[in-house]
Design an enzyme around this catalytic site. Structure first.
Site, PDB file in Angstrom:
ATOM      1  CG  HIS A 127      44.199  -2.273  19.367  1.00  0.00           C
ATOM      2  ND1 HIS A 127      43.816  -2.575  18.080  1.00  0.00           N
ATOM      3  CD2 HIS A 127      44.623  -0.977  19.321  1.00  0.00           C
ATOM      4  CE1 HIS A 127      43.974  -1.508  17.311  1.00  0.00           C
ATOM      5  NE2 HIS A 127      44.462  -0.524  18.042  1.00  0.00           N
ATOM      6  CB  SER A 146      41.150  -9.598  16.717  1.00  0.00           C
ATOM      7  OG  SER A 146      40.049  -8.788  17.056  1.00  0.00           O
ATOM      8  CG  MET A 149      41.354   1.123  18.332  1.00  0.00           C
ATOM      9  SD  MET A 149      40.640  -0.181  17.306  1.00  0.00           S
ATOM     10  CE  MET A 149      40.605  -1.503  18.505  1.00  0.00           C
ATOM     11  CG  MET A 151      45.445   0.848  13.273  1.00  0.00           C
ATOM     12  SD  MET A 151      44.742  -0.614  14.071  1.00  0.00           S
ATOM     13  CE  MET A 151      43.484  -1.156  12.914  1.00  0.00           C
ATOM     14  CG  HIS A 188      44.383  -7.904  19.124  1.00  0.00           C
ATOM     15  ND1 HIS A 188      45.498  -7.119  19.228  1.00  0.00           N
ATOM     16  CD2 HIS A 188      43.430  -7.121  18.553  1.00  0.00           C
ATOM     17  CE1 HIS A 188      45.249  -5.914  18.752  1.00  0.00           C
ATOM     18  NE2 HIS A 188      43.984  -5.882  18.333  1.00  0.00           N
ATOM     19  CG  ASP A 194      44.723  -4.865  14.566  1.00  0.00           C
ATOM     20  OD1 ASP A 194      44.002  -5.733  14.046  1.00  0.00           O
ATOM     21  OD2 ASP A 194      44.391  -4.214  15.575  1.00  0.00           O
ATOM     22  CG  MET A 215      36.818  -0.552  19.297  1.00  0.00           C
ATOM     23  SD  MET A 215      36.073  -0.895  17.698  1.00  0.00           S
ATOM     24  CE  MET A 215      37.192  -2.138  17.051  1.00  0.00           C
ATOM     25  N   GLY A 260      36.100  -5.159  12.296  1.00  0.00           N
ATOM     26  CA  GLY A 260      36.741  -6.324  11.710  1.00  0.00           C
ATOM     27  C   GLY A 260      36.251  -6.519  10.284  1.00  0.00           C
ATOM     28  CG  ASP A 273      40.364  -5.142  18.627  1.00  0.00           C
ATOM     29  OD1 ASP A 273      41.447  -4.538  18.557  1.00  0.00           O
ATOM     30  OD2 ASP A 273      40.088  -6.141  17.938  1.00  0.00           O
TER      31      ASP A 273
END
Ligand code: DX5
Ligand code: ZN
Length: 225
Positions: free
Chosen positions: A66, A10, A68, A137, A33, A175, A37, A144, A35
């Site tokens: 991913h 990630s 979120m 999750m 990966h 994850d 957000m 992180g 993320d």
């Protein structure tokens, strides 16, 4: 035949001021990966489409997105169009998860759905066949460097059983808090795709850490009856 293992570092824990260099440090990874957000679905804000497009241009690794975010029905397809190999949206945020999964596949991405620690796998059971991967999750999403939640282990096992019983080829991704200390129990429980942020990017040699994590996961699978 042993199930293939995917190690996906990630970049949330990478140095954002040198992203291209950071990505080059994990060339032994199976995927990257990323993320996304939005500061609404989770209390943190990271990056969006322009940065994903920039990452796409600086690596050949498959991008594992991913999301979120709230309103994934509205925003997720653009990440598939940007060349993501897989797009994970959260079940808790989606209005029409079946329609969205089909749209992602139509655009050429693998469709994946994420479940927070408190969301039971029963919530996704009726629509499991729509997905290539389920992300469980193993921390509360948003940051992180948090500790792996062992309370998710029974969910991993139950999800793997559910997929096997339905005859589905489903990747089970974990994850959050995945490290040399935790990856074996996640793999033994039935996970085959592993996101690791801090463990990889805070290592002296991220590439070597990816290989060590993969070896531990493979060994844990081999030790299963
Ligand atoms: C957390 C993110 C994770 C995170 C993992 O919400 O979805 O991908 O970057 O980082 P570590 O491995 O440090 O828990
Ligand atoms: Zn993630």
């Amino acid at each position: 035949m042993p199930r293939p293992i995917t190690i996906a570092p990630s970049i949330l824990n990478a140095d954002f001021s040198h992203l291209a260099d950071e990505v080059a440090r994990v060339s032994s990874a199976d995927a990257l990966h990323v993320d996304v957000m939005d500061n609404h679905f989770v209390p943190n804000l990271t990056l969006g489409l322009p940065v994903v497009e920039a990452i796409r241009r600086c690596t050949d690794l498959p991008l594992d997105l991913h999301l979120m975010i709230e309103a994934p029905d509205r925003w997720a397809p653009a990440y598939a169009e940007a060349g993501a190999a897989s797009v994970t949206f959260h079940l808790e945020a989606a209005q029409a998860p079946v329609r969205l999964a089909r749209e992602l596949r139509r655009l050429g991405a693998k469709a994946a759905v994420g479940l927070n620690p408190a969301t039971p796998i029963e919530a996704v059971a009726p629509i499991l066949g729509q997905f290539d991967m389920v992300l469980l999750m193993t921390v509360e999403p948003g940051f992180g460097g948090q500790g792996f939640l062992d309370l998710v282990l029974p969910k991993i096992t139950a999800l793997r059983r559910l997929a096997s019983a339905a005859g589905l080829t489903l990747a089970v991704q974990v994850d959050g808090g995945v490290s040399l200390d935790t990856i074996e129990r996640a793999a033994a429980a039935g996970a085959d795709s592993f996101v690791a942020g801090t463990a990889v990017f805070r290592a002296d040699r991220p590439d070597a850490m990816v290989d060590r994590l993969r070896q531990l996961a493979q060994r844990a699978h081999q030790e299963q009856p």
